[in-house]
Scaffold this motif. Structure first.
Motif, mmCIF file in Angstrom:
data_model
loop_
_atom_site.group_PDB
_atom_site.id
_atom_site.type_symbol
_atom_site.label_atom_id
_atom_site.label_comp_id
_atom_site.label_asym_id
_atom_site.label_seq_id
_atom_site.Cartn_x
_atom_site.Cartn_y
_atom_site.Cartn_z
ATOM 1 N N GLU A 113 0.814 -1.319 0.088
ATOM 2 C CA GLU A 113 -0.025 0.003 -0.028
ATOM 3 C C GLU A 113 0.801 1.413 -0.060
ATOM 4 O O GLU A 113 1.935 1.228 0.591
ATOM 5 N N ARG A 114 0.504 2.275 -0.499
ATOM 6 C CA ARG A 114 0.920 3.488 -0.631
ATOM 7 C C ARG A 114 1.195 4.028 0.912
ATOM 8 O O ARG A 114 0.386 4.099 1.624
ATOM 9 N N PRO A 115 2.394 4.713 1.101
ATOM 10 C CA PRO A 115 2.627 5.038 2.442
ATOM 11 C C PRO A 115 1.780 6.288 2.693
ATOM 12 O O PRO A 115 1.296 7.235 1.692
ATOM 13 N N GLU A 116 1.052 6.412 4.032
ATOM 14 C CA GLU A 116 0.150 7.493 4.276
ATOM 15 C C GLU A 116 -1.324 7.179 3.805
ATOM 16 O O GLU A 116 -2.205 7.277 4.610
ATOM 17 N N ALA A 117 -1.272 6.873 2.533
ATOM 18 C CA ALA A 117 -2.499 6.974 1.553
ATOM 19 C C ALA A 117 -3.390 5.610 1.968
ATOM 20 O O ALA A 117 -4.484 5.538 2.269
ATOM 21 N N GLY A 118 -2.366 4.432 1.546
ATOM 22 C CA GLY A 118 -2.971 3.285 1.690
ATOM 23 C C GLY A 118 -4.007 3.103 0.470
ATOM 24 O O GLY A 118 -4.194 3.585 -0.433
ATOM 25 N N ASP A 119 -4.503 1.860 0.523
ATOM 26 C CA ASP A 119 -5.700 1.460 -0.439
ATOM 27 C C ASP A 119 -6.731 2.415 -0.528
ATOM 28 O O ASP A 119 -7.197 3.104 0.607
ATOM 29 N N ASP A 120 -7.029 2.991 -1.996
ATOM 30 C CA ASP A 120 -8.127 3.726 -1.919
ATOM 31 C C ASP A 120 -9.565 3.843 -1.174
ATOM 32 O O ASP A 120 -10.189 4.548 -0.637
ATOM 33 N N THR A 121 -9.780 2.383 -0.798
ATOM 34 C CA THR A 121 -10.914 2.107 -0.121
ATOM 35 C C THR A 121 -11.006 2.379 1.324
ATOM 36 O O THR A 121 -12.064 2.242 1.772
ATOM 37 N N ARG A 122 -9.804 2.632 1.706
ATOM 38 C CA ARG A 122 -9.750 2.990 3.024
ATOM 39 C C ARG A 122 -10.477 4.421 3.219
ATOM 40 O O ARG A 122 -10.870 4.600 4.387
ATOM 41 N N GLY A 123 -10.672 4.882 2.300
ATOM 42 C CA GLY A 123 -11.499 6.154 2.262
ATOM 43 C C GLY A 123 -12.797 6.237 1.766
ATOM 44 O O GLY A 123 -13.376 7.431 1.636
ATOM 45 N N PHE A 124 -13.240 4.960 1.447
ATOM 46 C CA PHE A 124 -14.383 4.668 0.948
ATOM 47 C C PHE A 124 -15.733 4.670 2.090
ATOM 48 O O PHE A 124 -16.021 3.650 2.483
ATOM 49 N N ALA A 125 -15.855 5.931 2.447
ATOM 50 C CA ALA A 125 -16.619 6.018 3.826
ATOM 51 C C ALA A 125 -17.171 7.209 3.855
ATOM 52 O O ALA A 125 -16.760 8.124 3.275
ATOM 53 N N PRO A 126 -18.395 7.523 4.937
ATOM 54 C CA PRO A 126 -18.804 6.370 5.575
ATOM 55 C C PRO A 126 -19.575 5.066 4.793
ATOM 56 O O PRO A 126 -19.841 5.381 3.739
ATOM 57 N N PRO A 127 -19.889 3.973 5.425
ATOM 58 C CA PRO A 127 -19.670 3.841 7.057
ATOM 59 C C PRO A 127 -18.233 3.392 7.289
ATOM 60 O O PRO A 127 -17.520 2.688 6.528
ATOM 61 N N PHE A 128 -17.764 3.849 8.582
ATOM 62 C CA PHE A 128 -16.715 3.138 9.149
ATOM 63 C C PHE A 128 -17.184 2.173 10.083
ATOM 64 O O PHE A 128 -18.077 2.285 10.626
ATOM 65 N N TRP A 129 -16.186 1.074 10.169
ATOM 66 C CA TRP A 129 -16.698 -0.047 11.413
ATOM 67 C C TRP A 129 -16.638 0.578 12.591
ATOM 68 O O TRP A 129 -15.720 1.792 13.103
ATOM 69 N N PRO A 130 -17.673 0.361 13.710
ATOM 70 C CA PRO A 130 -17.556 1.016 15.007
ATOM 71 C C PRO A 130 -16.390 0.815 15.649
ATOM 72 O O PRO A 130 -15.782 -0.015 15.739
ATOM 73 N N GLU A 131 -15.915 1.889 16.334
ATOM 74 C CA GLU A 131 -14.793 1.808 17.112
ATOM 75 C C GLU A 131 -13.427 1.846 16.331
ATOM 76 O O GLU A 131 -12.443 1.330 17.079
ATOM 77 N N THR A 132 -13.295 1.936 15.242
ATOM 78 C CA THR A 132 -12.101 1.976 14.357
ATOM 79 C C THR A 132 -12.265 3.174 13.584
ATOM 80 O O THR A 132 -13.230 3.826 13.290
ATOM 81 N N LYS A 133 -11.117 3.147 12.576
ATOM 82 C CA LYS A 133 -11.274 4.498 11.498
ATOM 83 C C LYS A 133 -11.120 3.550 10.401
ATOM 84 O O LYS A 133 -10.326 4.043 9.304
ATOM 85 N N GLU A 134 -11.397 2.195 10.130
ATOM 86 C CA GLU A 134 -11.570 1.667 9.165
ATOM 87 C C GLU A 134 -13.025 1.483 8.263
ATOM 88 O O GLU A 134 -13.835 1.487 9.060
ATOM 89 N N SER A 135 -12.788 1.766 6.972
ATOM 90 C CA SER A 135 -14.078 1.905 6.270
ATOM 91 C C SER A 135 -14.430 0.395 6.128
ATOM 92 O O SER A 135 -13.676 -0.633 6.047
ATOM 93 N N ALA A 136 -15.763 0.239 6.403
ATOM 94 C CA ALA A 136 -16.486 -1.163 5.710
ATOM 95 C C ALA A 136 -16.145 -1.625 4.646
ATOM 96 O O ALA A 136 -16.047 -3.070 4.350
ATOM 97 N N TYR A 137 -16.096 -1.044 3.722
ATOM 98 C CA TYR A 137 -15.585 -1.347 2.141
ATOM 99 C C TYR A 137 -14.365 -2.209 2.181
ATOM 100 O O TYR A 137 -14.108 -3.155 1.747
ATOM 101 N N PHE A 138 -13.422 -1.354 2.824
ATOM 102 C CA PHE A 138 -11.924 -1.997 2.982
ATOM 103 C C PHE A 138 -12.056 -3.197 3.690
ATOM 104 O O PHE A 138 -11.369 -4.325 3.378
ATOM 105 N N LEU A 139 -12.653 -3.296 4.674
ATOM 106 C CA LEU A 139 -12.595 -4.523 5.606
ATOM 107 C C LEU A 139 -13.280 -5.675 5.000
ATOM 108 O O LEU A 139 -12.972 -6.814 5.061
ATOM 109 N N GLY A 140 -14.205 -5.457 4.085
ATOM 110 C CA GLY A 140 -14.826 -6.461 3.337
ATOM 111 C C GLY A 140 -13.842 -7.352 2.396
ATOM 112 O O GLY A 140 -14.410 -8.511 2.124
ATOM 113 N N VAL A 141 -12.727 -7.043 1.805
ATOM 114 C CA VAL A 141 -12.081 -7.702 0.884
ATOM 115 C C VAL A 141 -10.349 -7.841 1.414
ATOM 116 O O VAL A 141 -9.647 -8.049 0.457
ATOM 117 N N ASN A 142 -10.014 -7.392 2.252
ATOM 118 C CA ASN A 142 -8.634 -7.554 2.983
ATOM 119 C C ASN A 142 -8.178 -8.355 3.921
ATOM 120 O O ASN A 142 -7.179 -7.872 4.671
#
Length: 402
Positions: free
Chosen positions: A41-70
Motif C-alpha cells: 500500500e502507498r505510505p500514508e494513503a493506503g488502498d483507496d477504499t480505506r477512504g470509501f466511507a462512511p460507514p466506518f466500522w464502529p470503534e475503528t478508523k477502518e471503512s466497511a468497504y476496505f474490511l470486506g476484501v482485505n
C-alpha cells in the motif's frame, strides 16, 4: 504476525499490488485458502477504499468497504515509485510465487515491474494483471470502473423495468467477477507450473469477464441476433419465474418446468389453465408472459407471503421472500451456514466479515487475521522476511519509502 496458514494453498506467497475491489477480491480468496498475501500500500494513503466511507466500522478508523476484501493479508507500506521501493519488491519476489496487480496497462513497466521485465528474472512467477479492458485491443489504455463495465458489457441493457431506464446491478459485479476469474486463472497457472516449472502472465479484462457471464442472455442474442429486452424481474426463458405481489408484500415464484406448473395449478384452483394452450407448455407461457402475469397476480394476492411460502414449499415449488439485508443476516439458514465471521482487529475492536462461500471438507477457508490497519506488518515483513536491521528500516522510513 498471524498463526501458521492452513488450507490447500499453504506455503504459497502472493505479492499483492492491487487496490479497490477486483484485485483485492482475488487476493483475499487466495489468502482464505491458505496463501500468505503481502499487500503493498502507498505510505500514508493506503488502498483507496480505506477512504470509501462512511460507514466506518464502529470503534475503528477502518471503512466497511476496505474490511470486506482485505482479511488474511499483511499490510506493507511501500512507495514503488522510488528505486529503494522497487528493490524491496525484487527482494520479495525472490520468495513469492504470484504477483497480482491492477495498475493501468504498462504502468508498472516504468518501474521495472512489468511482466516482460520480471518474467526474465523470475521464470516461475505467475503474474496476474486485472484491468478494465485487458492488455490488448483498442480500449486497453482506458481506466475501468464497475458501472462503466456494466454499461459497456450489456448487463445494464438487460436490467430494469421494460419501460424504465437501464439499471446497473446493486453490487459491483463487474469488479467481483473479474477478481474471481483472476483467482481461477492463478489456480490453473499454479497447476501448470507444478507440471512444467513455468510461470505465465494472466490477462484479466473486466469487460471480457462481463461478456463471459452474459450466459443465457448472451446466447439468446447469438441465437437470434435480437437484443433481449429488459424484463424487470421476469426470466427471459421461463414463465412464471418472477416476483408477485402477495396480500402483505412480495414473493418470488420460480416455476422451472411444466410438471411444477401443473402441480401449482392443481393445488391452487387453477387447473383450468392446463387446458389452455397458452399455458400448456413453458415455451407458450414465455410467449404469453403478460397473460401469465395478469392471470396469476390476483391468485398470488390471495395469501400472505408467509402463507404462500409454507404452501409452496410443501409442494416443492420454488419460492422465497424478497429479503432486506437485515432479513438476510437474520435468516436462520444463513446463520447456520456461518456466513458471517467475527475477527479480532488491531484496533481492539471485533469486526464481522462475510465468510468465504467455498466449503472444502478437508481444507476449509482459514480466517487468520482481520483486515490490517495501514502498514501494520511493514516492520515484520522487512525485518522478519527480508532480514533488514532496525537502522535500515528507519532509513527507509526517513526517505518516505515505507
Amino acid at each position: 504476525m498471524s498463526h501458521t496458514p492452513t488450507g490447500p494453498l499453504k506455503g504459497l506467497r502472493v505479492l499483492d499490488l492491487t487496490r479497490v475491489l477486483a484485485g483485492p477480491t482475488c487476493t483475499q480468496m487466495l489468502g482464505d485458502l491458505g496463501a500468505e498475501v503481502i499487500k503493498v500500500e502507498r505510505p500514508e494513503a493506503g488502498d483507496d477504499t480505506r477512504g470509501f466511507a462512511p460507514p466506518f466500522w464502529p470503534e475503528t478508523k477502518e471503512s466497511a468497504y476496505f474490511l470486506g476484501v482485505n482479511r488474511n493479508k499483511l499490510s506493507l507500506t511501500l512507495d514503488i515509485a522510488k528505486p529503494e521501493g522497487q528493490a524491496i519488491v525484487h527482494r520479495l519476489l525472490e520468495t513469492c510465487d504470484v504477483l497480482v496487480e491492477n495498475f493501468k496497462v504498462g504502468a508498472l513497466a516504468k518501474y521495472g515491474l512489468g511482466w516482460e521485465q520480471l518474467s526474465k528474472k523470475y521464470p516461475g512467477l505467475i503474474y496476474c494483471s486485472i484491468t478494465g479492458f485487458g492488455q490488448t485491443g483498442p480500449y486497453a489504455p482506458r481506466p475501468g470502473y464497475d458501472a462503466l463495465i456494466q454499461a459497456m458489457g450489456g448487463v445494464m441493457s438487460l436490467t430494469g423495468e421494460p419501460n424504465g431506464t437501464p439499471q446497473k446491478v446493486g453490487i459491483p459485479v463487474a469488479d467481483l467477477f473479474a477478481g474471481l476469474y483472476g483467482c481461477i486463472g492463478i489456480l490453473a497457472a499454479l497447476n501448470h507450473r507444478r507440471e512444467t516449472g513455468q510461470g505465465q502472465h494472466i490477462d484479466i479484462g473486466m469487460l471480457d469477464t462481463h461478456v463471459a457471464w452474459l450466459a443465457n442472455q448472451g446466447m439468446n442474442y447469438l441465437a437470434t441476433g435480437e437484443n433481449p429486452p429488459r424484463l424487470g424481474n421476469q426470466h427471459p426463458n421461463i414463465a412464471p419465474y418472477q416476483e408477485f405481489p402477495t396480500k402483505d408484500g412480495y414473493i418470488i415464484l420460480a416455476i422451472g418446468n411444466d410438471p411444477t406448473f401443473e402441480r401449482f395449478c392443481k393445488a391452487f384452483g387453477q387447473e383450468h389453465l392446463l387446458a389452455d394452450e397458452r399455458f400448456a407448455t413453458n415455451p407458450r407461457r414465455v410467449e404469453n408472459r403478460q397473460l401469465v402475469t395478469d392471470t396469476l397476480t390476483p391468485v398470488m394476492r390471495s395469501r400472505t407471503t408467509k402463507e404462500w411460502i409454507e404452501a409452496l414449499e410443501a409442494l416443492k415449488i420454488g419460492c422465497g421472500p424478497i429479503n432486506t439485508l437485515k432479513d438476510v443476516f437474520a435468516d436462520p439458514h444463513v446463520q447456520a451456514r456461518g456466513c458471517v465471521v467475527e475477527m479480532p482487529h488491531a484496533s481492539g475492536a471485533t469486526v464481522r466479515v462475510i465468510a468465504n462461500p467455498v466449503r472444502l471438507s478437508a481444507t476449509p477457508p482459514d480466517y487468520r487475521t482481520a483486515p490490517p490497519v495501514l502498514g501494520e506488518h511493514t516492520e515484520a515483513v522487512l525485518r522478519g522476511m527480508l532480514g533488514m536491521s532496525e537502522a535500515e528500516v528507519a532509513a527507509l522510513k526517513a526517505k518516505g519509502v515505507v
